[in-house]
Design a protein around this motif. Structure first.
Motif, mmCIF file in Angstrom:
data_model
loop_
_atom_site.group_PDB
_atom_site.id
_atom_site.type_symbol
_atom_site.label_atom_id
_atom_site.label_comp_id
_atom_site.label_asym_id
_atom_site.label_seq_id
_atom_site.Cartn_x
_atom_site.Cartn_y
_atom_site.Cartn_z
ATOM 1 N N GLU A 106 0.854 -1.188 0.000
ATOM 2 C CA GLU A 106 0.000 0.000 0.000
ATOM 3 C C GLU A 106 0.887 1.233 0.000
ATOM 4 N N PHE A 107 0.532 2.212 -0.848
ATOM 5 C CA PHE A 107 1.301 3.447 -0.899
ATOM 6 C C PHE A 107 0.518 4.584 -0.255
ATOM 7 N N ALA A 108 1.258 5.586 0.155
ATOM 8 C CA ALA A 108 0.679 6.847 0.618
ATOM 9 C C ALA A 108 1.689 7.945 0.277
ATOM 10 N N ILE A 109 1.178 9.052 -0.212
ATOM 11 C CA ILE A 109 2.029 10.200 -0.553
ATOM 12 C C ILE A 109 1.361 11.459 -0.018
ATOM 13 N N LEU A 110 2.164 12.306 0.582
ATOM 14 C CA LEU A 110 1.684 13.612 1.023
ATOM 15 C C LEU A 110 2.689 14.646 0.563
ATOM 16 N N VAL A 111 2.232 15.563 -0.279
ATOM 17 C CA VAL A 111 3.062 16.673 -0.748
ATOM 18 C C VAL A 111 2.421 17.953 -0.220
ATOM 19 N N SER A 112 3.177 18.725 0.518
ATOM 20 C CA SER A 112 2.675 19.992 1.057
ATOM 21 C C SER A 112 2.224 20.909 -0.076
ATOM 22 N N HIS A 113 1.181 21.698 0.205
ATOM 23 C CA HIS A 113 0.667 22.610 -0.820
ATOM 24 C C HIS A 113 1.738 23.593 -1.298
ATOM 25 N N TYR A 114 2.787 23.790 -0.502
ATOM 26 C CA TYR A 114 3.881 24.669 -0.923
ATOM 27 C C TYR A 114 4.636 24.081 -2.120
ATOM 28 N N LEU A 115 4.540 22.756 -2.281
ATOM 29 C CA LEU A 115 5.326 22.084 -3.320
ATOM 30 C C LEU A 115 4.470 21.384 -4.374
ATOM 31 N N THR A 116 3.148 21.523 -4.297
ATOM 32 C CA THR A 116 2.304 20.838 -5.283
ATOM 33 C C THR A 116 2.449 21.481 -6.654
ATOM 34 N N TYR A 141 -0.883 -0.406 -4.384
ATOM 35 C CA TYR A 141 -2.197 0.237 -4.366
ATOM 36 C C TYR A 141 -2.262 1.288 -3.266
ATOM 37 N N GLY A 142 -3.220 2.178 -3.415
ATOM 38 C CA GLY A 142 -3.479 3.183 -2.393
ATOM 39 C C GLY A 142 -4.943 3.564 -2.415
ATOM 40 N N ASP A 143 -5.489 3.820 -1.252
ATOM 41 C CA ASP A 143 -6.868 4.289 -1.131
ATOM 42 C C ASP A 143 -6.856 5.806 -1.129
ATOM 43 N N VAL A 144 -7.632 6.383 -2.047
ATOM 44 C CA VAL A 144 -7.631 7.820 -2.281
ATOM 45 C C VAL A 144 -9.064 8.328 -2.143
ATOM 46 N N MET A 174 -6.621 2.904 -6.015
ATOM 47 C CA MET A 174 -5.815 3.003 -7.222
ATOM 48 C C MET A 174 -4.799 1.862 -7.177
ATOM 49 N N VAL A 175 -4.817 1.001 -8.218
ATOM 50 C CA VAL A 175 -4.023 -0.223 -8.211
ATOM 51 C C VAL A 175 -3.124 -0.278 -9.449
ATOM 52 N N LEU A 176 -1.856 -0.574 -9.218
ATOM 53 C CA LEU A 176 -0.919 -0.815 -10.305
ATOM 54 C C LEU A 176 -0.518 -2.285 -10.251
ATOM 55 N N GLN A 177 -0.850 -3.009 -11.309
ATOM 56 C CA GLN A 177 -0.457 -4.419 -11.417
ATOM 57 C C GLN A 177 1.002 -4.435 -11.871
#
Length: 184
Positions: A106-116, A141-144, A174-177
């Motif tokens: 499982e993935f998770a990503i957080l990008v601060s709004h300063y860097l989006t 995969y990640g749940d979004v 979101m799933v990447l095989q």
């Protein structure tokens, strides 16, 4: 022979679209305090999109857990100022964790709004995919949240497919095989 200024594995210096330089590197225990200090700078919607619920602070225990991934099944990168860990402001975190007993992570990503909007999320996601492939995993995969259109678009542009979440209609998985499943 010329000596090169080589960075350790999984370390790279990036120049973002706005000219700012960041160091992408594995997360370190020394990042716990800067992560906790930067947490209040996040907008409530950023926190909800990453943690799937509102949080006002990153507890010391949670910061400790985030900054000490288990190398057997977890991988985490940060995009930080090019300063020593513990001093550098962390602007993004990307993490993948293998589900025990599976070939899925499982993935998770957080990008601060300063860097989006500067390509950092895409870069970090590609690094997570590279790590997962190196571990010979079958799926990443990640749940979004279904209204997190930037993350859904990013994942789709990297060949992730949508799967409905029957338990939580507000989430999209979101799933990447990565490879064909092994027969059991």
């Amino acid at each position: 022979m010329v000596a090169r200024n080589r960075l350790p594995p999984w370390h790279e210096e990036l120049r973002l679209r706005n000219g700012r330089r960041v160091l992408v590197r594995p997360i370190r225990p020394e990042d716990a305090d800067p992560l906790r200090a930067a947490f209040p700078l996040l907008q409530p919607e950023e926190v909800r999109q990453r943690f799937l619920h509102a949080m006002s602070e990153l507890s010391p225990a949670m910061a400790e857990r985030l900054t000490r991934p288990d190398p057997k099944g977890e991988f985490a990168l940060v995009a930080a100022e090019p300063l020593p860990p513990g001093e550098a402001l962390v602007g993004a975190v990307a993490r993948a964790a293998i589900n025990p007993g599976t070939r899925d992570a499982e993935f998770a990503i957080l990008v601060s709004h300063y860097l989006t909007g500067m390509g950092l999320g895409r870069h970090l996601m590609r690094r997570l995919v590279r790590w997962a492939k190196g571990r010979r995993l079958e799926r990443l995969y990640g749940d979004v949240l279904d209204h997190n259109h930037p993350m859904i678009s990013l994942a789709e542009s990297l060949d992730f497919k949508r799967e409905a979440s029957p338990d939580q209609p507000s989430l999209v998985r979101m799933v990447l095989q990565l490879r064909a499943p092994h027969p059991h």
